[in-house]
Design a protein around this motif. Structure first.
Motif, PDB file in Angstrom:
ATOM      1  N   TYR A 150       0.857  -1.184   0.000  1.00 50.21           N
ATOM      2  CA  TYR A 150       0.000   0.000   0.000  1.00 50.21           C
ATOM      3  C   TYR A 150       0.893   1.234   0.000  1.00 50.21           C
ATOM      4  N   GLY A 151       0.498   2.231  -0.758  1.00 52.85           N
ATOM      5  CA  GLY A 151       1.275   3.462  -0.883  1.00 52.85           C
ATOM      6  C   GLY A 151       1.954   3.571  -2.238  1.00 52.85           C
ATOM      7  N   ARG A 152       2.120   2.446  -2.924  1.00 51.85           N
ATOM      8  CA  ARG A 152       2.715   2.447  -4.260  1.00 51.85           C
ATOM      9  C   ARG A 152       1.618   2.200  -5.288  1.00 51.85           C
ATOM     10  N   PRO A 153       1.723   2.780  -6.475  1.00 52.23           N
ATOM     11  CA  PRO A 153       0.669   2.593  -7.485  1.00 52.23           C
ATOM     12  C   PRO A 153       0.668   1.189  -8.085  1.00 52.23           C
ATOM     13  N   VAL A 154      -0.519   0.763  -8.492  1.00 51.68           N
ATOM     14  CA  VAL A 154      -0.704  -0.499  -9.193  1.00 51.68           C
ATOM     15  C   VAL A 154      -1.211  -0.149 -10.583  1.00 51.68           C
ATOM     16  N   GLU A 155      -0.570  -0.702 -11.624  1.00 50.84           N
ATOM     17  CA  GLU A 155      -0.968  -0.409 -13.001  1.00 50.84           C
ATOM     18  C   GLU A 155      -1.084  -1.688 -13.800  1.00 50.84           C
ATOM     19  N   PHE A 156      -2.087  -1.745 -14.658  1.00 52.99           N
ATOM     20  CA  PHE A 156      -2.229  -2.869 -15.578  1.00 52.99           C
ATOM     21  C   PHE A 156      -3.073  -2.452 -16.763  1.00 52.99           C
ATOM     22  N   THR A 157      -2.912  -3.184 -17.867  1.00 52.45           N
ATOM     23  CA  THR A 157      -3.634  -2.906 -19.102  1.00 52.45           C
ATOM     24  C   THR A 157      -4.561  -4.074 -19.401  1.00 52.45           C
ATOM     25  N   LEU A 158      -5.841  -3.777 -19.536  1.00 54.42           N
ATOM     26  CA  LEU A 158      -6.842  -4.792 -19.835  1.00 54.42           C
ATOM     27  C   LEU A 158      -6.702  -5.291 -21.268  1.00 54.42           C
ATOM     28  N   ALA A 159      -7.279  -6.439 -21.563  1.00 50.78           N
ATOM     29  CA  ALA A 159      -7.265  -6.991 -22.924  1.00 50.78           C
ATOM     30  C   ALA A 159      -7.917  -6.029 -23.909  1.00 50.78           C
ATOM     31  N   SER A 160      -8.784  -5.150 -23.424  1.00 52.20           N
ATOM     32  CA  SER A 160      -9.461  -4.157 -24.258  1.00 52.20           C
ATOM     33  C   SER A 160      -8.550  -2.973 -24.602  1.00 52.20           C
ATOM     34  N   GLY A 161      -7.333  -2.956 -24.006  1.00 52.35           N
ATOM     35  CA  GLY A 161      -6.380  -1.880 -24.261  1.00 52.35           C
ATOM     36  C   GLY A 161      -6.445  -0.743 -23.249  1.00 52.35           C
ATOM     37  N   GLU A 162      -7.417  -0.760 -22.380  1.00 54.05           N
ATOM     38  CA  GLU A 162      -7.555   0.302 -21.376  1.00 54.05           C
ATOM     39  C   GLU A 162      -6.543   0.093 -20.248  1.00 54.05           C
ATOM     40  N   ARG A 163      -5.859   1.181 -19.896  1.00 50.31           N
ATOM     41  CA  ARG A 163      -4.838   1.130 -18.849  1.00 50.31           C
ATOM     42  C   ARG A 163      -5.401   1.704 -17.563  1.00 50.31           C
ATOM     43  N   ILE A 164      -5.254   0.942 -16.487  1.00 54.37           N
ATOM     44  CA  ILE A 164      -5.766   1.363 -15.187  1.00 54.37           C
ATOM     45  C   ILE A 164      -4.585   1.605 -14.264  1.00 54.37           C
ATOM     46  N   LYS A 165      -4.616   2.741 -13.570  1.00 55.62           N
ATOM     47  CA  LYS A 165      -3.605   3.065 -12.567  1.00 55.62           C
ATOM     48  C   LYS A 165      -4.337   3.351 -11.264  1.00 55.62           C
ATOM     49  N   ILE A 166      -3.989   2.599 -10.236  1.00 52.70           N
ATOM     50  CA  ILE A 166      -4.660   2.719  -8.942  1.00 52.70           C
ATOM     51  C   ILE A 166      -3.679   3.264  -7.914  1.00 52.70           C
ATOM     52  N   ASP A 167      -4.046   4.357  -7.277  1.00 53.99           N
ATOM     53  CA  ASP A 167      -3.263   4.934  -6.186  1.00 53.99           C
ATOM     54  C   ASP A 167      -3.665   4.206  -4.908  1.00 53.99           C
ATOM     55  N   THR A 168      -2.781   3.379  -4.377  1.00 56.53           N
ATOM     56  CA  THR A 168      -3.106   2.611  -3.177  1.00 56.53           C
ATOM     57  C   THR A 168      -2.811   3.382  -1.895  1.00 56.53           C
ATOM     58  N   GLY A 169      -2.315   4.593  -2.031  1.00 54.28           N
ATOM     59  CA  GLY A 169      -1.976   5.400  -0.858  1.00 54.28           C
ATOM     60  C   GLY A 169      -3.183   5.799  -0.017  1.00 54.28           C
ATOM     61  N   THR A 170      -4.363   5.722  -0.606  1.00 51.33           N
ATOM     62  CA  THR A 170      -5.582   6.087   0.135  1.00 51.33           C
ATOM     63  C   THR A 170      -6.293   4.867   0.722  1.00 51.33           C
ATOM     64  N   PHE A 171      -5.776   3.662   0.454  1.00 54.04           N
ATOM     65  CA  PHE A 171      -6.446   2.460   0.933  1.00 54.04           C
ATOM     66  C   PHE A 171      -6.404   2.373   2.463  1.00 54.04           C
ATOM     67  N   PRO A 172      -7.539   2.122   3.073  1.00 56.31           N
ATOM     68  CA  PRO A 172      -7.556   1.975   4.530  1.00 56.31           C
ATOM     69  C   PRO A 172      -6.933   0.644   4.945  1.00 56.31           C
ATOM     70  N   THR A 173      -6.412   0.596   6.145  1.00 54.39           N
ATOM     71  CA  THR A 173      -5.828  -0.632   6.662  1.00 54.39           C
ATOM     72  C   THR A 173      -6.626  -1.093   7.881  1.00 54.39           C
ATOM     73  N   ARG A 174      -6.362  -2.325   8.258  1.00 54.71           N
ATOM     74  CA  ARG A 174      -7.094  -2.902   9.382  1.00 54.71           C
ATOM     75  C   ARG A 174      -6.170  -3.847  10.122  1.00 54.71           C
ATOM     76  N   GLU A 175      -6.170  -3.756  11.422  1.00 55.93           N
ATOM     77  CA  GLU A 175      -5.328  -4.634  12.245  1.00 55.93           C
ATOM     78  C   GLU A 175      -6.010  -5.986  12.402  1.00 55.93           C
ATOM     79  N   VAL A 176      -5.211  -7.041  12.488  1.00 56.65           N
ATOM     80  CA  VAL A 176      -5.752  -8.380  12.692  1.00 56.65           C
ATOM     81  C   VAL A 176      -6.483  -8.370  14.037  1.00 56.65           C
ATOM     82  N   GLY A 177      -7.731  -8.847  14.011  1.00 55.67           N
ATOM     83  CA  GLY A 177      -8.528  -8.866  15.230  1.00 55.67           C
ATOM     84  C   GLY A 177      -9.183  -7.537  15.539  1.00 55.67           C
ATOM     85  N   GLY A 178      -8.833  -6.493  14.768  1.00 52.39           N
ATOM     86  CA  GLY A 178      -9.405  -5.163  15.000  1.00 52.39           C
ATOM     87  C   GLY A 178     -10.715  -5.006  14.298  1.00 52.39           C
ATOM     88  N   GLY A 179     -11.535  -4.117  14.783  1.00 53.96           N
ATOM     89  CA  GLY A 179     -12.841  -3.891  14.195  1.00 53.96           C
ATOM     90  C   GLY A 179     -12.829  -2.858  13.131  1.00 53.96           C
TER      91      GLY A 179
END
Length: 179
Positions: A150-179
């Motif tokens: 998390y914090g680094r971008p994820v990029e991939f290109t679909l078979a349709s040719g569309e390129r997706i770039k996801i900013d994982t820096g905003t992804f929430p985290t959760r502790e094991v056993g945490g609510g």
């Protein structure tokens, strides 16, 4: 499962899937919802029409149980069948585990999505704070696995040719056993 969904028999905030002959009803966490929302935003930013992107909608697999991934991207010409789509139309699937090291997401879905030729299977794991991106599907899984913290971008290109770039820096985290 499709009939239950159509009749409104699934309580709000729950995800229902049939897996190995068992009905699995899982409450959705805020982290799952927020992560899927962030990924949907990235998919929209890539120019992919909302009609091709959805979450918790049944995907049918011939001879096997349906799945309802957290997020699914289908091809331009995907054919809607009542309230579901066929796995042959799926370009990418994203799952956000509801528990640490979820066997369904990390083992069973890897095999199933690979076996049915889903090009990209992405697991955004709030417990591990890691995105696992699988590609090159084959009979027992995927040939290529890339882990991105998390914090680094994820990029991939679909078979349709569309390129997706996801900013994982905003992804929430959760502790094991945490609510």
């Amino acid at each position: 499962m499709s009939d239950l969904i159509e009749r409104g028999a699934v309580p709000d905030g729950y995800k229902v899937e049939v897996f190995d002959g068992r009905v699995i009803m899982t409450p959705q966490s805020p982290e799952q919802d927020w992560t899927v929302s962030d990924i949907k935003d990235a998919v929209k930013a890539a120019g992919i029409a909302r009609e091709r992107v959805f979450g918790d909608v049944p995907i049918t697999f011939p001879g096997e149980n349906d799945a309802a991934p957290g997020l699914t991207i289908v091809a331009f010409d995907a054919e809607r069948r009542r309230n579901s789509y066929s796995c042959i139309d799926v370009l990418a699937v994203v799952e956000v585990p509801s528990e640490p090291d979820d066997e369904k997401d990390y083992v069973r879905n890897v095999r199933k999505y690979g076996r049915y030729g889903i090009d990209f299977y992405v697991i955004a794991d709030p417990f591990r704070k890691m995105v696992t991106m699988m590609s090159e599907p084959h009979a027992s899984g995927h040939g290529r696995v890339v882990e991105v913290p998390y914090g680094r971008p994820v990029e991939f290109t679909l078979a349709s040719g569309e390129r997706i770039k996801i900013d994982t820096g905003t992804f929430p985290t959760r502790e094991v056993g945490g609510g």
